[in-house]
Design a protein around this motif. Structure first.
Motif, mmCIF file in Angstrom:
data_model
loop_
_atom_site.group_PDB
_atom_site.id
_atom_site.type_symbol
_atom_site.label_atom_id
_atom_site.label_comp_id
_atom_site.label_asym_id
_atom_site.label_seq_id
_atom_site.Cartn_x
_atom_site.Cartn_y
_atom_site.Cartn_z
ATOM 1 N N PRO A 48 -14.291 3.620 -6.804
ATOM 2 C CA PRO A 48 -14.149 3.941 -5.385
ATOM 3 C C PRO A 48 -13.294 5.071 -5.384
ATOM 4 O O PRO A 48 -11.943 5.193 -6.146
ATOM 5 N N PRO A 49 -13.654 6.346 -4.834
ATOM 6 C CA PRO A 49 -12.679 7.548 -4.828
ATOM 7 C C PRO A 49 -11.422 6.970 -3.920
ATOM 8 O O PRO A 49 -10.642 7.760 -4.133
ATOM 9 N N SER A 50 -11.407 6.222 -3.001
ATOM 10 C CA SER A 50 -10.560 5.948 -2.203
ATOM 11 C C SER A 50 -9.123 5.389 -3.019
ATOM 12 O O SER A 50 -7.923 5.400 -2.572
ATOM 13 N N LEU A 51 -9.314 4.963 -4.436
ATOM 14 C CA LEU A 51 -8.276 4.805 -4.987
ATOM 15 C C LEU A 51 -6.970 6.153 -5.431
ATOM 16 O O LEU A 51 -5.855 5.908 -5.509
ATOM 17 N N SER A 52 -7.937 7.251 -5.101
ATOM 18 C CA SER A 52 -6.822 8.435 -5.278
ATOM 19 C C SER A 52 -5.834 8.501 -4.034
ATOM 20 O O SER A 52 -4.987 9.408 -4.023
ATOM 21 N N GLU A 53 -6.096 7.568 -3.081
ATOM 22 C CA GLU A 53 -5.058 7.421 -2.078
ATOM 23 C C GLU A 53 -3.897 6.757 -2.248
ATOM 24 O O GLU A 53 -2.787 6.616 -1.446
ATOM 25 N N LEU A 54 -3.754 6.105 -3.598
ATOM 26 C CA LEU A 54 -2.482 5.321 -3.762
ATOM 27 C C LEU A 54 -1.396 6.293 -4.343
ATOM 28 O O LEU A 54 -1.551 6.498 -5.439
ATOM 29 N N SER A 55 -0.626 6.830 -3.275
ATOM 30 C CA SER A 55 0.057 7.937 -3.815
ATOM 31 C C SER A 55 1.498 7.618 -4.621
ATOM 32 O O SER A 55 2.190 8.351 -5.417
ATOM 33 N N ASN A 56 1.544 6.239 -4.667
ATOM 34 C CA ASN A 56 2.516 5.691 -5.634
ATOM 35 C C ASN A 56 2.306 5.273 -7.029
ATOM 36 O O ASN A 56 2.976 4.807 -7.861
ATOM 37 N N LEU A 57 0.877 5.254 -7.239
ATOM 38 C CA LEU A 57 0.320 4.690 -8.364
ATOM 39 C C LEU A 57 0.600 5.337 -9.840
ATOM 40 O O LEU A 57 0.599 6.708 -9.806
ATOM 41 N N GLU A 58 1.142 4.694 -10.605
ATOM 42 C CA GLU A 58 1.586 5.336 -11.988
ATOM 43 C C GLU A 58 0.614 4.839 -13.286
ATOM 44 O O GLU A 58 0.438 5.425 -14.228
ATOM 45 N N PHE A 59 -0.098 3.847 -13.068
ATOM 46 C CA PHE A 59 -0.814 3.164 -14.055
ATOM 47 C C PHE A 59 -2.002 2.446 -13.478
ATOM 48 O O PHE A 59 -1.839 1.834 -12.712
ATOM 49 N N LEU A 60 -3.128 2.882 -14.080
ATOM 50 C CA LEU A 60 -4.514 2.446 -13.688
ATOM 51 C C LEU A 60 -5.497 2.297 -14.865
ATOM 52 O O LEU A 60 -5.581 3.109 -15.726
ATOM 53 N N SER A 61 -5.766 1.167 -15.009
ATOM 54 C CA SER A 61 -6.649 0.667 -16.165
ATOM 55 C C SER A 61 -7.771 -0.176 -15.883
ATOM 56 O O SER A 61 -7.569 -1.205 -14.911
ATOM 57 N N LEU A 62 -8.971 0.347 -15.876
ATOM 58 C CA LEU A 62 -10.279 -0.153 -15.250
ATOM 59 C C LEU A 62 -11.196 -0.443 -16.572
ATOM 60 O O LEU A 62 -12.439 -0.677 -16.441
#
Length: 292
Positions: A120-134
C-alpha cells in the motif's frame, strides 16, 4: 486459545497474573504497554480486542507458526504504538492499508508470513517510520513511488523474497538507507545505478536475483558500503578500480554480463571464484588469467 491473549477476566490484574513473558506493564500506571509472544503452539488468530489496550506501545509476535488469520483493523485504535512485529507466522491477507493510521510507529516487521497483494502506498504517510521489513511474503506489483517520502527517516528497508515487478522508483535517488536496502529475489528490472554514489551512507545493499541492467563500470561507492550482492542480474561493463578502496565484508557479482580484469588489491582477494563466475568475460584471480 483462539484470540491471542485476550481471555482474561476484566476484573483480573493482568500485570500481576499475566506478566512476563507475555506482557510488559508500566510500573507507575500498571497499564499494559507490551504484548510479547514467541514459539507458542496453542494460538489461533489476533483478536480484535487488541484494540482495547489503549496504552499499548509494542506488539511482538515472533515465530508463532500457528498464528493465522489477518491483522485486525482495531489495531488502529492503538495511538501509542511504536513497535509492530508479526513475523514468522501464518498471518495472511494483504498488507493492511490502515497501518498508515499508526502515526507514532517507528518499527514495522511483517516478514516471513503469507501476505499477498500489493504494497500500500499509504505506508509512506508514516512520518516516524525508521524500519520497514516486508520480506519473505507473496507480495506482487511495484514498489510504490510514494515511498520516497520515507527517505528522511527509514534506515532499513527490506522488500526481498517477494514477487515484486516493475522498476525501482527513480525518486529513491536521493535516499541513503544508512543500514540496509534489500530488494533481493523479486522480478524488478531496469537501471538502478542511481542507488549508488560517493555521497551514499548505505552499509548493505542486497539486490540479487532480479533483472537489473546497467553499466557497472560507471558506479561510485560511498565509503560506508561494506556489503554488496548483485548476483543473478543483467549487469554489464567492466569492474571499476574504485572497488579496491572499499572494506568489503560481502561482495558478489556472479551470474551477470561483466567483462575485463578483476581489480587486485584491497579486500577484493578475500572472495573466491563463486563471487565472480558465470559472467561474460571476467578474468584474473580468482578466475583464470586474462588472455593476452
Amino acid at each position: 486459545m483462539k484470540g491471542v491473549g485476550f481471555t482474561w477476566d476484566p476484573k483480573t490484574d493482568c500485570c500481576t497474573d499475566w506478566a512476563d513473558p507475555f506482557l510488559s506493564c508500566d510500573d507507575k500506571t500498571n497499564r499494559v504497554i507490551g504484548l510479547h509472544m514467541s514459539k507458542i503452539d496453542n494460538v489461533g488468530y489476533i483478536s480484535p480486542a487488541i484494540g482495547d489496550l489503549p496504552y499499548l506501545q509494542s506488539i511482538d509476535f515472533n515465530n508463532v507458526r500457528n498464528l493465522s488469520g489477518s491483522i485486525p483493523s482495531t489495531i488502529t485504535k492503538l495511538s501509542k504504538l511504536t513497535f509492530l512485529r508479526i513475523s514468522q507466522t501464518n498471518i495472511s491477507g494483504p498488507v493492511p492499508d490502515f497501518l498508515s493510521k499508526l502515526k507514532n510507529v517507528t518499527y514495522i516487521n511483517l516478514s516471513y508470513n503469507n501476505l499477498v497483494g500489493t504494497i500500500p502506498p499509504s505506508l509512506s504517510e508514516l512520518s516516524n517510520l525508521e524500519f520497514l521489513s516486508l520480506d519473505r511474503n507473496k507480495l506482487t506489483g511495484p514498489i510504490p513511488e510514494s515511498f520516497s517520502k520515507l527517505a528522511s527517516k527509514v534506515t532499513y528497508l527490506n522488500l526481498g523474497h517477494n514477487q515484486l515487478t516493475g522498476v525501482v522508483p527513480t525518486s529513491f535517488a536521493g535516499w541513503s538507507f544508512n543500514y540496509t536496502l534489500d530488494l533481493s529475489r523479486n522480478m524488478l528490472e531496469g537501471d538502478i545505478s542511481f542507488l549508488f554514489g560517493k555521497d551514499k551512507t548505505t552499509f548493505e545493499m542486497i539486490l540479487d536475483r532480479n533483472k537489473f541492467e546497467f553499466d557497472f563500470s560507471k558506479l561510485t561507492f560511498g565509503e560506508s558500503l561494506w556489503r554488496l550482492d548483485l548476483n543473478h542480474n543483467k549487469i554489464y561493463g567492466s569492474r571499476p578500480a574504485a572497488l579496491t578502496k572499499q572494506s568489503w565484508q560481502l561482495f558478489n557479482v556472479s551470474y551477470n554480463r561483466l567483462c575485463g580484469k578483476i581489480p587486485q588489491g584491497g579486500s577484493m582477494q578475500r572472495f573466491d571464484l563463486y563471487s565472480y563466475f558465470h559472467n561474460k568475460c571476467l578474468c584474473d584471480t580468482p578466475l583464470p588469467p586474462c588472455k593476452s
